[in-house]
Scaffold this motif. Structure first.
Motif, PDB file in Angstrom:
ATOM      1  N   GLU A 254      -5.403  -8.970   1.388  1.00 32.28           N
ATOM      2  CA  GLU A 254      -4.394  -7.864   1.896  1.00 32.28           C
ATOM      3  C   GLU A 254      -3.391  -7.825   2.536  1.00 32.28           C
ATOM      4  N   ARG A 255      -3.413  -9.196   3.497  1.00 30.01           N
ATOM      5  CA  ARG A 255      -2.154  -9.550   4.270  1.00 30.01           C
ATOM      6  C   ARG A 255      -0.962  -9.957   3.355  1.00 30.01           C
ATOM      7  N   GLN A 256      -1.384 -10.418   2.065  1.00 33.85           N
ATOM      8  CA  GLN A 256      -0.412 -10.785   1.170  1.00 33.85           C
ATOM      9  C   GLN A 256       0.089  -9.763   0.301  1.00 33.85           C
ATOM     10  N   ASP A 257      -0.759  -8.488   0.370  1.00 29.38           N
ATOM     11  CA  ASP A 257      -0.537  -7.682  -0.818  1.00 29.38           C
ATOM     12  C   ASP A 257       0.692  -6.654  -0.151  1.00 29.38           C
ATOM     13  N   THR A 258       2.000  -6.906  -0.567  1.00 26.01           N
ATOM     14  CA  THR A 258       2.944  -6.155   0.033  1.00 26.01           C
ATOM     15  C   THR A 258       3.007  -4.642  -0.575  1.00 26.01           C
ATOM     16  N   GLU A 259       2.340  -4.017  -1.538  1.00 23.06           N
ATOM     17  CA  GLU A 259       2.014  -2.851  -2.054  1.00 23.06           C
ATOM     18  C   GLU A 259       1.258  -1.899  -1.100  1.00 23.06           C
ATOM     19  N   ILE A 260       0.609  -2.390  -0.114  1.00 25.74           N
ATOM     20  CA  ILE A 260      -0.359  -1.818   0.911  1.00 25.74           C
ATOM     21  C   ILE A 260       0.484  -1.217   1.937  1.00 25.74           C
ATOM     22  N   ASN A 261       0.177   0.133   2.202  1.00 25.99           N
ATOM     23  CA  ASN A 261       1.058   0.818   3.154  1.00 25.99           C
ATOM     24  C   ASN A 261      -0.022   0.958   4.375  1.00 25.99           C
ATOM     25  N   VAL A 262       0.537   0.937   5.460  1.00 23.58           N
ATOM     26  CA  VAL A 262      -0.169   0.767   6.786  1.00 23.58           C
ATOM     27  C   VAL A 262      -0.993   2.312   7.016  1.00 23.58           C
ATOM     28  N   SER A 263      -0.542   3.278   6.305  1.00 29.07           N
ATOM     29  CA  SER A 263      -1.031   4.649   6.568  1.00 29.07           C
ATOM     30  C   SER A 263      -2.241   4.877   5.337  1.00 29.07           C
ATOM     31  N   GLN A 264      -2.543   3.709   4.393  1.00 24.53           N
ATOM     32  CA  GLN A 264      -3.597   4.084   3.584  1.00 24.53           C
ATOM     33  C   GLN A 264      -4.755   3.787   4.370  1.00 24.53           C
TER      34      GLN A 264
END
Length: 86
Positions: free
Chosen positions: A51-61
């Motif tokens: 997940e750290r490497q996934d740039t599509e993850i939003n902090v609000s998810q």
């Protein structure tokens, strides 16, 4: 069975830093943790690294409830072990 970490009582990146006496990288911490920690933490470590490497993850998810629960357990274990270094 080891509850939190290896037989010397280290846990996670914080524990590696404490054990080594120096600050290390996240990548080094992941490798160290997978080599030294109880296997019960390996899935969480892998998930966090991916997940750290996934740039599509939003902090609000929303967090995965199981991963969140494991993270809280891991932090509690790491905190107890870090207190032993005082």
């Amino acid at each position: 069975m080891r509850q939190c970490g290896d037989t010397r009582g280290q846990d996670g990146l914080l524990a590696e830093d404490l054990h080594e006496g120096r600050i290390t990288s996240k990548r080094q911490g992941v490798a160290w943790a997978k080599q030294h920690l109880d296997a019960r933490w390996h899935g969480l470590i892998d998930l966090c690294w991916r997940e750290r490497q996934d740039t599509e993850i939003n902090v609000s998810q929303p967090a995965d409830p199981h991963a969140f629960e494991q993270t809280v357990e891991f932090i509690a274990c790491t905190t107890r072990l870090a207190e032993a270094y005082r």
